[in-house]
Design a protein around this motif. Sequence first.
Motif, mmCIF file in Angstrom:
data_model
loop_
_atom_site.group_PDB
_atom_site.id
_atom_site.type_symbol
_atom_site.label_atom_id
_atom_site.label_comp_id
_atom_site.label_asym_id
_atom_site.label_seq_id
_atom_site.Cartn_x
_atom_site.Cartn_y
_atom_site.Cartn_z
ATOM 1 N N GLU A 231 44.227 33.009 38.252
ATOM 2 C CA GLU A 231 43.185 33.988 38.542
ATOM 3 C C GLU A 231 41.907 33.635 37.783
ATOM 4 O O GLU A 231 41.953 33.282 36.599
ATOM 5 C CB GLU A 231 43.633 35.392 38.135
ATOM 6 C CG GLU A 231 44.829 35.920 38.928
ATOM 7 C CD GLU A 231 45.311 37.253 38.401
ATOM 8 O OE1 GLU A 231 45.473 38.195 39.203
ATOM 9 O OE2 GLU A 231 45.508 37.359 37.178
ATOM 10 N N ASN A 232 40.791 33.768 38.476
ATOM 11 C CA ASN A 232 39.503 33.624 37.808
ATOM 12 C C ASN A 232 38.918 35.013 37.554
ATOM 13 O O ASN A 232 39.566 36.032 37.828
ATOM 14 C CB ASN A 232 38.553 32.743 38.617
ATOM 15 C CG ASN A 232 38.324 33.264 40.022
ATOM 16 O OD1 ASN A 232 38.501 34.459 40.295
ATOM 17 N ND2 ASN A 232 37.938 32.386 40.940
ATOM 18 N N VAL A 233 37.698 35.062 37.063
ATOM 19 C CA VAL A 233 37.118 36.367 36.704
ATOM 20 C C VAL A 233 36.940 37.253 37.938
ATOM 21 O O VAL A 233 37.085 38.490 37.848
ATOM 22 C CB VAL A 233 35.775 36.162 35.964
ATOM 23 C CG1 VAL A 233 35.994 35.532 34.615
ATOM 24 C CG2 VAL A 233 34.798 35.329 36.773
ATOM 25 N N LEU A 234 36.623 36.658 39.072
ATOM 26 C CA LEU A 234 36.463 37.451 40.292
ATOM 27 C C LEU A 234 37.787 38.076 40.704
ATOM 28 O O LEU A 234 37.840 39.259 41.083
ATOM 29 C CB LEU A 234 35.908 36.558 41.403
ATOM 30 C CG LEU A 234 35.642 37.242 42.739
ATOM 31 C CD1 LEU A 234 34.598 38.343 42.578
ATOM 32 C CD2 LEU A 234 35.184 36.221 43.785
ATOM 33 N N ASP A 235 38.865 37.304 40.611
ATOM 34 C CA ASP A 235 40.189 37.835 40.955
ATOM 35 C C ASP A 235 40.587 38.983 40.028
ATOM 36 O O ASP A 235 41.131 40.010 40.476
ATOM 37 C CB ASP A 235 41.230 36.717 40.879
ATOM 38 C CG ASP A 235 40.939 35.577 41.849
ATOM 39 O OD1 ASP A 235 40.374 35.861 42.920
ATOM 40 O OD2 ASP A 235 41.253 34.419 41.518
ATOM 41 N N LEU A 236 40.316 38.824 38.742
ATOM 42 C CA LEU A 236 40.675 39.866 37.780
ATOM 43 C C LEU A 236 39.861 41.133 38.012
ATOM 44 O O LEU A 236 40.394 42.252 37.938
ATOM 45 C CB LEU A 236 40.454 39.348 36.356
ATOM 46 C CG LEU A 236 41.417 38.242 35.897
ATOM 47 C CD1 LEU A 236 40.943 37.645 34.574
ATOM 48 C CD2 LEU A 236 42.832 38.791 35.749
ATOM 49 N N ALA A 237 38.571 40.967 38.293
ATOM 50 C CA ALA A 237 37.729 42.139 38.566
ATOM 51 C C ALA A 237 38.192 42.872 39.819
ATOM 52 O O ALA A 237 38.177 44.110 39.871
ATOM 53 C CB ALA A 237 36.269 41.712 38.701
#
Length: 519
Positions: A231-237
């Motif tokens: 997961e990248n930051v977009l996925d986590l957000a």
Amino acid sequence: MPGVPLSGPSSSSTETATPLGTRKKVHFGSIHDAVRAGDVKQLSEIVERGISINEVDLLHKFTPLHWAAHSGSLECLHWLLWHGADITQATTRGWTAAHIAAIRGQDACMQALIINGANLTVQDDRGCTPLHLAATHGHSFTLQIMLRSGVDPSITDVREWKPVHYAAFHGRLGCLQLLVKWGCGIEDVDYNGNLPVHLAAMEGHLHCFKFLLSRTNNAAQALKAFNDNGENVLDLAQRFYKQNILQFIQGAEYERNDSKDQETLAFPGHVAAFKGDLEMLKKLIEDGVININERDNNGSTPMHKAAGQGHIECLQWIIKMGADSNITNKAGEKPSDVAKRFAHLAAVKLLEGLQKYDIDDENEVDEDDMKYFIRHGVEGSTDAKADLYLNESDKTDARMRAYKKIVELRHLLEIAESNYKHLGGITEEDLKQKKERLESEKTIQELQGQLEYERLRREKLECQLDEYRAEVDQLRETLENIQVPNVTAVEDDSSCESSKEKRRVKKKVSSGGVFVRRY
């Protein structure tokens, strides 16, 4: 944080208020109640009765030193340390007094513990050091005191989280920018491969998220970085429904080179106070993103910024929230001084009413002068609010006791040094003076040697100069002897030439005449 008890003495040992507003003293039943109330007199009486100075209470497993650090009772904490309290004793969770001071933001107590040898690398049952806990709770000044003591900020807990991870996860922007300023890496991952920017995105801390992106070498790469779960930051957000992070990533264009933007990212509370944006300032402080006494690179707090622009509503709210109006910036100015400089008279009037403890530098210390101990500068903690309530009379008494203790210790120190010297001992001051004397003598010898060398060199040069002068005189005489015959010969030649010229003229005149025959 769970496990940290509320401050204050127990209900059975509290102090009551009279109708006139004065408090009636009560006798505390335990050493812990006396420390929580900040009553050093009763603390000493209880210890004299035989109670252990390291006694652990039954409920919280705190020692008196823990309670002093918890409540911010600096006088009691100094007294306990002076009388041999165990600074290494920990609670069931592994918290020492330094851990408690870090959690509560008691920076004055933290400073005292560090001076007395507190180990700031001790980890609790989760592997957290006092640095981790100060970053967690957003106590930036307490954190700065620990960083200045030289403690390693890269220690990890059981999850491989460093203080910078805690600051990012809990949205403590002031602590985050302080840690980055002290060289803490923001590209270190935890045991799940999460960067601090992942944790900020996960919790929706937009200011911390922007700040971390502004400090990375490659913002685009940081946005695309994956953790161990892919997961990248977009996925986590998206997974945690952090719309503010999503809107920033998807819609806002990130300008890294804008200096004004950099200042906003690093100190949003200061920018809000400067602009008079009270709603933003409230949100930042109430959400714990920044500390109300946060300092920027120039040492200014939000109160300085609001005072410089004359934003009265912001100043009133900041004062109401318990901000310290005696903090000075790098220029030595208080918020009231900044307001004076910009001629904001309403702000000056508002702020000068708070500064009741300014000291006149021309007044000398007089231990018999009660007024001196009433006037006082910054006291206690700048991170934590006043957990320990003392009226002005109690504070004045505490200052007088502290000053008398200083005088007493200085006198005892002088006596001890005198006895030590009479017994043939050498003090550090004597060693220092001896070292300075030896260095001075060595310097004098070197200078004398250099002077002697220069003297001999001068004598040699003078001898050479005399020889050159004699040689010049001899050459001058020889030159004069050579020039005299040459002058005589030249004069003879010139006389001969002149006679020949006269004869030549006569011939020319005679040859040009006319002869007349006479009959």
